[in-house]
Motif scaffolding. Structure first.
Motif, mmCIF file in Angstrom:
data_model
loop_
_atom_site.group_PDB
_atom_site.id
_atom_site.type_symbol
_atom_site.label_atom_id
_atom_site.label_comp_id
_atom_site.label_asym_id
_atom_site.label_seq_id
_atom_site.Cartn_x
_atom_site.Cartn_y
_atom_site.Cartn_z
ATOM 1 N N THR A 191 0.814 -1.216 0.000
ATOM 2 C CA THR A 191 0.000 0.000 0.000
ATOM 3 C C THR A 191 0.848 1.266 0.000
ATOM 4 N N SER A 192 2.174 1.138 -0.107
ATOM 5 C CA SER A 192 2.993 2.351 -0.085
ATOM 6 C C SER A 192 2.869 3.070 -1.420
ATOM 7 N N PHE A 193 2.912 4.400 -1.375
ATOM 8 C CA PHE A 193 2.766 5.123 -2.632
ATOM 9 C C PHE A 193 3.936 6.064 -2.890
ATOM 10 N N SER A 194 3.931 6.650 -4.078
ATOM 11 C CA SER A 194 5.054 7.491 -4.505
ATOM 12 C C SER A 194 5.039 8.821 -3.795
ATOM 13 N N LEU A 195 6.222 9.375 -3.611
ATOM 14 C CA LEU A 195 6.280 10.680 -2.965
ATOM 15 C C LEU A 195 6.800 11.770 -3.886
ATOM 16 N N GLU A 196 7.309 11.378 -5.011
ATOM 17 C CA GLU A 196 7.812 12.394 -5.943
ATOM 18 C C GLU A 196 7.402 12.067 -7.382
#
Ligand SMILES: Nc1ncnc2c1ncn2[C@@H]1O[C@H](COP(=O)(O)OP(=O)(O)O)[C@@H](O)[C@H]1O
Ligand SMILES: [Mg+2]
Lengths: 250, 421
Positions: free
Chosen positions: B62-67
């Motif tokens: 469930t981790s998502f992009s930060l940039e």
């Protein structure tokens, strides 16, 4: 120009063309007459390349090419034009857009540059005038909601635009009133020259008063059973087909 | 691992931190509903033709992009709409710094809106969680997405274009997105949402949008679904319309592994107008399932639905459209059409138009057709010198044209035209 030898074709196991031979030279006008169901439209469709028909024998040469080897669009590129007995309605494609695409595809086939919008429109206006086509029709979807007469006139208008070497007119005269018939005939006569030829399929001798044929052929049951000059058309108009059939049966 | 262990309800666990009393209760209700539900299978009547079993084969985090990188940002642009209001969301995360938000409307991230109490009385109020696994999952755990409010009597001068990017470059991911759109009374706006992907890992996205169109408001919405073949998406758009409002949704479906669209409109006022337009143009193994509902609850309203589909390759389309006219909804005019063309032997379409009418004085019609490209027309065009390829292109364009003409943002229409040609 067009040389048909012993052409045989069938559809779904049903034999329709049973050995047709016909020679057409540049500058000639041929008429094909014959009762319903004798195979006139089949002959026209086979020449245009409709692939539902199976060719079971014979050959067709056009200029120096084996016509039967070519795709329909290549035949058009070579200069064959069929005015359909039943022109097709194509919703969502305007007559203008359709013709522009056709014109430029044919030019591409012949190694010519496409026409630009200005040249195309100039030509469109010129030909529309000859056939007295209402220009508003051309902005509408191709043949959609056109009357029978408008559709037929649109076929001849397309012919005038594309300037074919051999034009096959399949019952273009049916459904035209006398004024429209005159306009259509005038369109044909304007296009006619010593380099091109016409094959006119008709039931009635009427159109032949306006477009003089050099030869008249009677097609019956998949065969040409009689050929003659333009007086044959008059004779058929008067006496019907029975006498030709009787003569052929001998 | 068994299938049950992989159920999404066990992947998501972190509950949203900033809740108001209202949303906390709503999320708790959703959780209770979720616990009683399982990922739907094809035994479920509403999922008969859409099989989610491939989802079980994948592992998701469930981790998502930060940039986002420069190039990706540049790809989020439509010719002619450079100066439109722009919203950028990556995996549902709203990037205000890349967005160009109009002064006269309010746009917040979903969490900001929730924290500020903007979602009170709205959140989960129309997208029912009771018997809907994905709505329940989304309402329980979603923390990303956007909130748009068009204030009373505000007429937006330019469209809002929302670019949704699914970033599946590095790992498989599951994303929950929650949007809320509030068109206040007398307001007018056009909102286009463009869905794209970057990367070739598998992604699962559950997106729920609740849209409220108040009295006399006009809201014109578009969705361009153009994600790559690794995206599984379940999208529910639940609309509530009040008296004299006008709502239109045009959905253009082009790419994606498996996409389920639920578009449900509660026509809960008199003299409403509702338009639902759809164009699917699919190839490869894409599977798109459109479920729509025009729920006429009050008298004198009008709805018009036209969904068209072109199916090539091994693609599959499902259309399940329902017109529901309740007993009170006298003088309803409701129309629905579904027209499909199969371009390949291996493509299929399942279509089921439904009418359920409980009022006696109504005008309703529906119909569905499925066929092939018109062979007679193709031959006619080829006999005029047009190559088979070009002839097909013209016919496809003509078929799609009927939907494209309904796109009221000219550059968007041109953008879609280039995508399909
Ligand atoms: N697509 C088809 N399938 C089956 N039979 C056909 C088809 N097209 C034509 N025929 C048959 O071929 C014969 C010749 O038809 P056609 O060429 O249209 O005649 P004409 O143009 O001289 O009236 C008719 O008997 C007709 O029924
Ligand atoms: Mg005929």
């Amino acid at each position: 120009m067009l040389s048909i030898k012993n052409l045989q074709a069938r559809i779904e196991e049903k034999e329709i063309l049973k050995g047709i031979s016909l020679e057409i030279r540049p500058g000639e006008v041929h008429a094909i007459m014959g009762p319903n169901g004798s195979g006139k439209s089949t002959l026209a469709s086979v020449l245009a390349g409709k692939d539902q028909y199976e060719i079971t024998g014979g050959e067709v040469r056009f200029l120096d090419k084996d016509l039967l080897e070519l795709a329909p669009e290549e035949r058009a590129g070579e200069g064959i034009f069929l005015a359909f007995q039943h022109p097709v309605e194509i919703p969502g494609v305007t007559t203008t857009n359709f013709l522009k695409t056709a014109m430029n595809e044919i030019r591409k086939y012949r190694g010519l540059e496409p026409l630009d919008a200005v040249q195309f429109l100039k030509l469109l206006k010129e030909k529309a005038k000859i056939l007295q086509m209402d220009e508003s029709l051309m902005k509408r979807s191709l043949n959609e909601g056109f009357s029978g007469g408008e559709k037929k006139r649109n076929e001849i208008f397309q012919m005038a635009m594309l300037e074919p070497r051999l034009a096959v007119l399949d019952e273009t005269d049916s459904g035209l009133d006398i004024d429209a018939l005159r306009i259509v005939a005038e369109g044909v006569n304007k296009l006619k020259n010593s380099q091109n030829a016409f094959l006119i399929i008709t039931h009635f001798q009427r159109i032949l008063d306006y477009i003089q044929p050099d030869f008249v052929h009677v097609l019956f049951d998949g065969r040409i059973i009689k050929s003659g000059g333009k007086e044959l058309a008059l004779e058929l108009e008067e006496k019907g087909y029975d006498w030709v059939k009787a003569e052929a049966a001998v | 691992m068994t299938d049950t262990d992989k159920d999404f309800k066990y992947i998501f666990s972190s509950v949203a931190p900033h809740t108001t009393e209202y949303t906390k209760n709503a999320r708790q209700t959703a959780l209770q509903h979720l616990e009683a539900l399982n990922l739907p299978t094809t035994k479920h009547e509403e999922w008969k033709y859409t099989n989610l079993k491939n989802l079980h084969k994948e592992e998701f985090t469930t981790s998502f992009s930060l940039e986002i990188d420069e190039n990706t940002l540049k790809s989020m642009s439509i010719d002619g709409l450079e100066d439109a209001y722009k919203i950028v969301c990556v995996d549902g995360v709203f990037y205000a710094k890349y967005s160009n938000v109009p002064q006269n409307i309010e746009i917040l991230s979903f969490l900001e809106a929730e924290k500020a109490g903007k979602l009170d009385n709205l959140f989960s109020s129309v997208a029912s969680t009771e018997n809907d696994y994905f709505n329940a999952l989304n309402a329980t755990y979603a923390q990303e997405g956007i909130y748009i409010r068009v204030p009373k009597n505000t007429q937006l001068d330019k469209p809002v274009v929302v670019f949704h990017l699914t970033d599946n470059q590095t790992h498989n991911k599951a994303v929950l997105v929650r949007n809320t759109i509030v068109s206040e009374s007398g307001s007018e706006a056009k909102i286009a949402q463009i869905y794209q992907t970057k990367g070739n890992k598998t992604a699962f996205v559950s997106e729920v949008s609740e849209i409220f169109v108040a009295q006399n408001a006009f809201l014109d919405c578009y969705k361009i679904q153009n994600e790559e073949a690794q995206v599984y998406r379940v999208d529910t758009t639940q609309v509530h319309q009040s008296t004299y409002s006008r709502f239109a949704m045009t959905t253009i479906s082009l790419k994606g592994a498996l996409v389920r669209n639920n578009l449900n409109v509660q026509i809960d006022g008199e003299h409403c107008e509702t338009y639902m337009n759809g164009l699917s143009y699919l190839g490869e193994k894409s599977h798109f399932d459109h479920h729509t509902l025009a729920d006429h609850r009050k008298p004198n309203s009008y709805s018009n639905e036209l969904y068209k589909g072109l199916f090539d390759g091994n693609s599959t389309g499902v259309f399940n459209g329902k017109i529901y006219v309740r007993q009170d909804a006298q003088k309803t005019n409701a129309y629905q059409q579904n027209r499909n063309v199969l371009l390949s032997e291996n493509a299929s379409i399942y279509t089921k138009p439904q009418l359920e009418i409980w009022a006696d004085d109504v005008k309703c019609s529906h119909g569905a057709t499925t066929g092939k490209l018109d062979e007679t027309a193709l031959f006619y065009m080829r006999a005029r010198g047009i190559s088979e390829k070009e002839a097909k292109k013209l016919l496809l364009k003509a078929f799609a044209g009927e939907i494209l003409e309904r796109i009221q943002i000219e550059p968007l229409k041109e953008y879609v035209e280039t995508l399909i040609s």
